[in-house]
Design an enzyme around this catalytic site. Structure first.
Site, PDB file in Angstrom:
ATOM      1  N   ARG A  39     -17.269  -1.707 -23.766  1.00  0.00           N
ATOM      2  CA  ARG A  39     -16.987  -1.572 -22.341  1.00  0.00           C
ATOM      3  C   ARG A  39     -15.851  -0.623 -22.024  1.00  0.00           C
ATOM      4  O   ARG A  39     -15.992   0.272 -21.200  1.00  0.00           O
ATOM      5  CB  ARG A  39     -16.671  -2.952 -21.763  1.00  0.00           C
ATOM      6  CG  ARG A  39     -16.638  -2.980 -20.245  1.00  0.00           C
ATOM      7  CD  ARG A  39     -16.395  -4.391 -19.732  1.00  0.00           C
ATOM      8  NE  ARG A  39     -17.379  -5.355 -20.215  1.00  0.00           N
ATOM      9  CZ  ARG A  39     -17.343  -6.646 -19.952  1.00  0.00           C
ATOM     10  NH1 ARG A  39     -16.349  -7.135 -19.222  1.00  0.00           N
ATOM     11  NH2 ARG A  39     -18.278  -7.464 -20.411  1.00  0.00           N
ATOM     12  N   HIS A  85     -27.947  -1.483 -19.253  1.00  0.00           N
ATOM     13  CA  HIS A  85     -26.619  -2.035 -18.939  1.00  0.00           C
ATOM     14  C   HIS A  85     -26.779  -3.321 -18.132  1.00  0.00           C
ATOM     15  O   HIS A  85     -26.818  -3.296 -16.901  1.00  0.00           O
ATOM     16  CB  HIS A  85     -25.823  -0.994 -18.146  1.00  0.00           C
ATOM     17  CG  HIS A  85     -24.338  -1.217 -18.178  1.00  0.00           C
ATOM     18  ND1 HIS A  85     -23.571  -1.010 -19.301  1.00  0.00           N
ATOM     19  CD2 HIS A  85     -23.468  -1.610 -17.203  1.00  0.00           C
ATOM     20  CE1 HIS A  85     -22.305  -1.244 -19.038  1.00  0.00           C
ATOM     21  NE2 HIS A  85     -22.216  -1.629 -17.767  1.00  0.00           N
ATOM     22  N   TYR A 129     -27.738   5.208   0.339  1.00  0.00           N
ATOM     23  CA  TYR A 129     -27.593   6.396   1.175  1.00  0.00           C
ATOM     24  C   TYR A 129     -27.352   7.672   0.371  1.00  0.00           C
ATOM     25  O   TYR A 129     -27.689   8.754   0.814  1.00  0.00           O
ATOM     26  CB  TYR A 129     -26.419   6.211   2.154  1.00  0.00           C
ATOM     27  CG  TYR A 129     -26.602   5.054   3.103  1.00  0.00           C
ATOM     28  CD1 TYR A 129     -27.691   5.015   3.978  1.00  0.00           C
ATOM     29  CD2 TYR A 129     -25.691   4.005   3.136  1.00  0.00           C
ATOM     30  CE1 TYR A 129     -27.852   3.950   4.853  1.00  0.00           C
ATOM     31  CE2 TYR A 129     -25.848   2.941   3.997  1.00  0.00           C
ATOM     32  CZ  TYR A 129     -26.934   2.912   4.858  1.00  0.00           C
ATOM     33  OH  TYR A 129     -27.109   1.870   5.724  1.00  0.00           O
TER      34      TYR A 129
END
Length: 854
Positions: A39, A85, A129
């Site tokens: 990570r 993931h 968006y």
């Protein structure tokens, strides 16, 4: 009941006893390593954390490359969390957004379309968006990934495979840097310039024994996407030598001229990872708290072309000082910590610059070898087929006959093996050969392809067998990447010594006043707190405690060294800015807070000394009984906290005044009964600190010395009485006489004037401050006072109550005249109703070389 007991029976043989401490340590270590490896930390080979690597690989797998159209960010995030993931979509999207920000990444890896946040701390628009695709430089991280160059591993549910690392054909770890917090460790690698890093790598390839200091000739330091300025020096070198350290980064600030008398401050670049809006809020806070003065407006004129923050200043603002305070008290100057921690084969290591370059070269050589091996294997397989095709075309009649006589494909393959020795792959290729291959042009293409493959195989053989060829290939690739994607350095470099800010530099060397009370309470006051009044006024309150009236007032500048002389002949020293500033009605603090004065000592003289100039080479000390001596100012260059002997005194005598002198001026001594003596300082030879001194003035019975001054660059002598009567006289009216004389009358003393209080050498531009016994103060411009003869009483300067008297006086030295007109004498009424003789005296204002000459 028996059955229930049997059901509740616990088989102790199946209970395993464990040490909780060891179990917790083991579990925590497993968790920590999971965070470290999976990570938080980047890999040395491609400079990517797992989430970034998965985003880039998923986008490439979806064919969302620099040459394709943009795709919705939500589509990309869904692909990443669905296949590779298994975490929240927010973390994936935030990582992708950061890779698209040109103020976060030196060379962005994602090409974002839409609102991807701003340097002001604004967040990106929702993923539904925005759109994105890989940037062009990202192709160099993925290039040749399908040529068995990197190992693949199963994804979290073993339904897909993903690369353990990318090929990384440019040094992404150094170029884009990395930040991450793991368990018990953190990484913070700054970004660098691509050309500089590649040049350093090439230098390492040419000489593996190169020192880090030599590598730093290529890599000048970090190159931040936001530009700004960074330090270079021992600290920077140490950070690259050890792998951890810090550098100072400061904003780019310039000034623009608004008019002949006014400038503005413009901020065009800010330090990496700082928030512009928070910086502006901090500047406004500093202005409200009066840390920054002279600011009239803050405007953010930033746009897509870059940052532009305008600070409008008034014409009296100290621009250099404001800029230093901006650097000191805001994030326009920050320390960037460097901790070059990365994973080497899954093991976290802190590496210096040379080690990172070494591991990167090792990885790239491995990529070159694997790619060459893959390409060689493919070319050999192709050459094997072309050999068969060429042989078949040369024996096409026999080949066709075999095909005609074979009932099945298997029989045809066996016949080809027996007749020509073709293996299964060659036989299959011949069987699949089209009739167009029989055309002459096609036959020549096969021959050309065969020749080309043989040439390439020779090149690959050289690469695989020669370390020198491998290095040459890597150097060519690095140069190609530099030429295609490299750019000029954004962050400018200055020496560490140029960026250090001493605390004293942040202090405006403005005029101030120090007051000391009868009970040894001291404070610093801003002279701006007091406005000039006409003479004869009643003044304003300066002291809230009438019982503890002010006995000494002295003006100077904030950076002056303040010498405190006591009646016992000792001296103490501190900086003016160390004395705490208070309002005009506050009492102040006991002087013991600033100097280690003894309890039974009393300060009788305060002398500001300018540290920047050595013009006043001497100090003249005089006692109550008229014993004076000249001593070098340098003798007080070092005064420890417990003070230093300045003069030895006779029993019953005490030090009353100390005057800075240049060595060429005259000394003027005054007594309580108004006698004044002007003596050339050549009459006082330079003595040691512990000497007694010589007789300076002869005193009448009941008279004693109350002060002294010098006539350096002054035309007038101002005398003040205890009842606030003041008089300005030409210094030339006092004849220069030898030491030890009784002097002449400097002021006519009577019941209305009270006893003589003090005297000052002055100019018309100066102002007089008088402080009374009940804590009132008045500031009077001396241009309003006409010149009188020395044997007059003077005029009323301060309107005092019946039992009120003057306890302290000081002069405010001003550089510029208040009105710029010449003073002419007129008749003026004096206290004893005498008329002052009308004299035509030219009192042109003297031009000083420097305000600090005073």
């Amino acid at each position: 009941m028996k059955d229930n007991k049997e059901n509740n029976f616990i088989d102790n043989s199946k209970i395993i006893e464990i040490d909780v401490k060891n179990e917790v340590e083991k579990d925590f270590l497993e968790y920590a390593m999971s965070v470290i490896v999976s990570r938080a930390l980047p890999d040395l080979r491609d400079g990517l954390k797992p989430v970034h690597r998965r985003i880039i690989y998923a986008m490439n797998d979806l064919k969302i490359t620099a040459e394709s159209q943009y795709k919705k960010s939500a589509r990309i995030v869904g692909e990443v969390i669905g296949k590779y993931h298994p975490h929240g979509d927010t973390s994936v999207y935030e990582a992708m957004v950061r890779m698209a920000q040109d103020f976060s990444y030196r060379y962005p890896l994602v090409d974002g379309h839409g609102n991807f946040g701003s340097i002001d701390g604004d967040g990106a628009a929702a993923m539904r968006y925005t759109e994105a695709r890989l940037s062009k430089i990202s192709s160099m991280l993925l290039k040749d990934i399908d040529m068995e160059t990197v190992p693949f591993t199963d994804n979290y549910d073993a339904t897909e495979i993903e690369p353990k690392y990318l090929t990384g054909y440019f040094p992404n770890l150094l170029v884009n840097g990395a930040t991450g917090i793991a368990v018990g460790m953190a990484t913070n690698i700054p970004p660098h310039n691509l050309r500089e890093v590649n040049n350093a790598i090439i230098a390492f390839i040419n000489d593996e024994n190169i020192e880090i200091n030599d590598l730093l000739k290529y890599i000048k330091g970090p190159d931040f996407p936001t530009g700004a300025t960074m330090t270079s020096g021992p600290k920077t070198e140490n950070a690259y030598l050890t792998g951890h350290g810090s550098i100072t980064v400061r904003a780019t600030i310039k000034t623009e001229k608004v008019s002949d008398e006014k400038e503005r401050i413009v901020i065009t670049e800010i330090p990496y990872q700082t928030n512009k809006v928070k910086i502006l809020e901090r500047i406004a806070e500093l202005y409200r708290n009066k840390v920054i003065e002279g600011l009239t407006d803050i405007r953010d004129e930033s746009n897509y072309k870059g940052i532009r923050v305008v600070l409008e200043m008034n014409r009296n603002a100290n621009i250099p000082l404001v800029i230093k305070k901006l650097y000191k008290f805001t994030n326009l100057q920050v320390n960037f910590s460097i901790n070059m921690l990365a994973l080497d084969e899954g093991i976290p290591k802190i590496l210096n610059l040379k080690e990172i370059i070494k591991f990167y070269v090792r990885h790239q050589i491995e990529m070159i070898i694997k790619k060459s091996q893959f390409e060689e294997k493919k070319l050999k397989a192709r050459a094997h087929i072309l050999e068969a095709l060429n042989k078949a075309l040369n024996n096409i009649d026999k080949i066709i006959a075999i095909f005609k006589n074979s009932k099945t494909t298997e029989i045809a393959q066996e016949s080809l093996l027996k007749e020509f020795g073709f293996d299964k792959k060659q036989s299959k290729a011949i069987l699949e050969m089209r009739l167009q291959r029989l055309v002459g042009l096609e036959r020549s293409k096969i021959e050309e392809e065969s020749a080309s493959i043989q040439n390439r195989l020779k090149e690959l053989s050289k690469i695989l067998s020669s370390k020198e060829e491998q290095n040459k290939t890597l150097i060519e690739r690095l140069k190609f990447v530099s030429d295609k994607f490299g750019d000029d350095r954004k962050t400018q470099i200055i020496l560490e010594s140029q960026i250090e800010i001493d605390d004293e530099e942040l202090i405006a060397d403005s005029q101030m006043m120090i007051t000391l009370s009868k009970n040894n309470y001291v404070r610093r006051l801003a002279l701006d707190d007091f406005k000039s009044q006409k003479r004869g006024g009643k003044g304003v309150i300066i002291n809230s405690s009438a019982e503890d009236h002010i006995v000494i007032a002295k003006t100077g500048r904030m950076k002056d060294e303040i010498l405190f002389f006591t009646e016992k002949g000792k001296v103490y020293k501190t900086k003016a800015y160390n004395i705490q500033q208070f309002t005009r009605t506050s009492r102040g603090l006991p002087i013991i807070n600033f100097i280690d004065i003894e309890k039974n000592e009393r300060v009788t003289a305060i002398v500001p000394i300018k540290t920047q100039k050595t013009k006043f080479e001497f100090l003249f000390l005089i006692t109550k009984n008229g014993i004076g001596k000249r001593i070098k100012t340098s003798d007080f260059g070092r005064v420890n906290r417990y003070g230093k002997i300045a003069v030895n005194l006779d029993d019953g005598d005490e030090l009353v005044a100390v005057v800075p002198i240049t060595g060429n001026d005259n000394i003027i001594i005054g007594t309580k009964l108004g006698k004044i003596v002007k003596v050339g300082q050549e009459n006082f030879r330079v003595l040691s600190r512990k000497s007694r001194g010589v007789k300076s003035i002869s005193l009448s019975d009941g008279d004693f010395v109350i002060g002294a001054c010098s006539d350096y660059k002054n035309d007038f002598l101002l005398t003040v009485s205890e009842r606030g009567i003041m008089k300005k006289t030409l210094i030339s009216e006092y004849s220069k006489i030898g030491r030890g004389s009784k002097g002449v009358a400097g002021m006519r003393i009577n019941d209305k004037t009270g006893l003589f209080s003090t005297m000052f050498p002055v100019r018309n531009t100066d102002e007089l401050i008088m402080i009374s016994s009940i804590g009132k103060i008045i500031k009077i411009g001396l241009s309003d006072i006409n010149v009188q003869s020395r044997n007059t009483s003077g005029v009323k300067g301060f309107s005092l109550d019946e039992n009120e008297y003057i306890t302290a006086n000081c002069i405010v030295w001003n550089k510029e005249p208040k009105d710029g007109i010449k003073e002419s004498l007129i008749e003026e009424e004096v206290l004893d109703d005498e008329k002052v003789k009308t004299m035509k005296i030219d009192t042109n204002i003297l031009d000083l070389e420097d305000e600090e000459d005073i």
